[in-house]
Enzyme design. Sequence first.
Site, PDB file in Angstrom:
ATOM      1  N   HIS A   5       0.830  -1.207   0.000  1.00 16.44           N
ATOM      2  CA  HIS A   5       0.000   0.000   0.000  1.00 16.44           C
ATOM      3  C   HIS A   5       0.867   1.260   0.000  1.00 16.44           C
ATOM      4  O   HIS A   5       0.572   2.217  -0.734  1.00 16.44           O
ATOM      5  CB  HIS A   5      -0.922   0.003   1.216  1.00 16.44           C
TER       6      HIS A   5
ATOM      7  N   HIS B 257       1.274  -1.409   9.319  1.00 15.86           N
ATOM      8  CA  HIS B 257       2.578  -1.942   8.908  1.00 15.86           C
ATOM      9  C   HIS B 257       3.698  -1.526   9.863  1.00 15.86           C
ATOM     10  O   HIS B 257       3.565  -0.581  10.638  1.00 15.86           O
ATOM     11  CB  HIS B 257       2.938  -1.522   7.477  1.00 15.86           C
TER      12      HIS B 257
END
Length: 292
Positions: free
Chosen positions: A186, A244
């Site tokens: 992403h 993340h």
Amino acid sequence: MERGPAVGAGLGAGARIRALLGCLVKVLLWVASALLYFGSEQAARLLGSPCLRRLYHAWLAAVVIFGPLLQFHVNPRTIFASHGNFFNIKFVNSAWGWTCTFLGGFVLLVVFLATRRVAVTARHLSRLVVGAAVWRGAGRAFLLIEDLTGSCFEPLPQGLLLHELPDRRSCLAAGHQWRGYTVSSHTFLLTFCCLLMAEEAAVFAKYLAHGLPAGAPLRLVFLLNVLLLGLWNFLLLCTVIYFHQYTHKVVGAAVGTFAWYLTYGSWYHQSWSPGSPGHGLFPRPHSSRKHN
């Protein structure tokens, strides 16, 4: 017979109301047109500035490097902290599709209106095909890295049990979990889309400076791309704050920046490439020579 004047007065009032609504609609359309013209002019001027584009690159780097520090100062229960939030599902997961749709329409209009040549238009649109190939190739490379660096684990109440299964497929088939180094796809995609859109949209300033046709549809498409670029910046910031691990995000952004450099910063300046944005669209000024 006595109702005649009342009916006439009612018809007159209705006509005045319709005339008033018509004037109001015209005023609203004029205001919308003025805002569209002013907004597109200002946005084109900003995106067309080489200095501001360099600052924009620095902004993206700062977002990825220092953005995660904001996680200590924001509400962890906000809607943007959830993987299942509306923007994450509808926009981030389909970021390349949105980018191709909006940016493809803009490139199509700008190139065709400037040249009226289908071949040149197709050549410039092929940059989006290259971008799609970069996105697909990077996604496969990230999965390969995760496969090569991962191990198979079985979650247990006492913790995680390591298994000797050789690859992800056999691990997942056994109902276990595969954990490896996961580059943030992403972060990669949003960074790449931001750099790509800023580069493509910068052409509009030169397009306007040459006095080429710039009606309301083209200006609207341009502003929609600017709004999408702003959304990608916001969602990139949300991604680096809430999701993340730090190195996964930095590596993803670094790969996205490197992909932009290989294409827009290097290859597209070669004659055998799809060409850089704006290449071949605008006439070059002829140098005048004085003869004695």
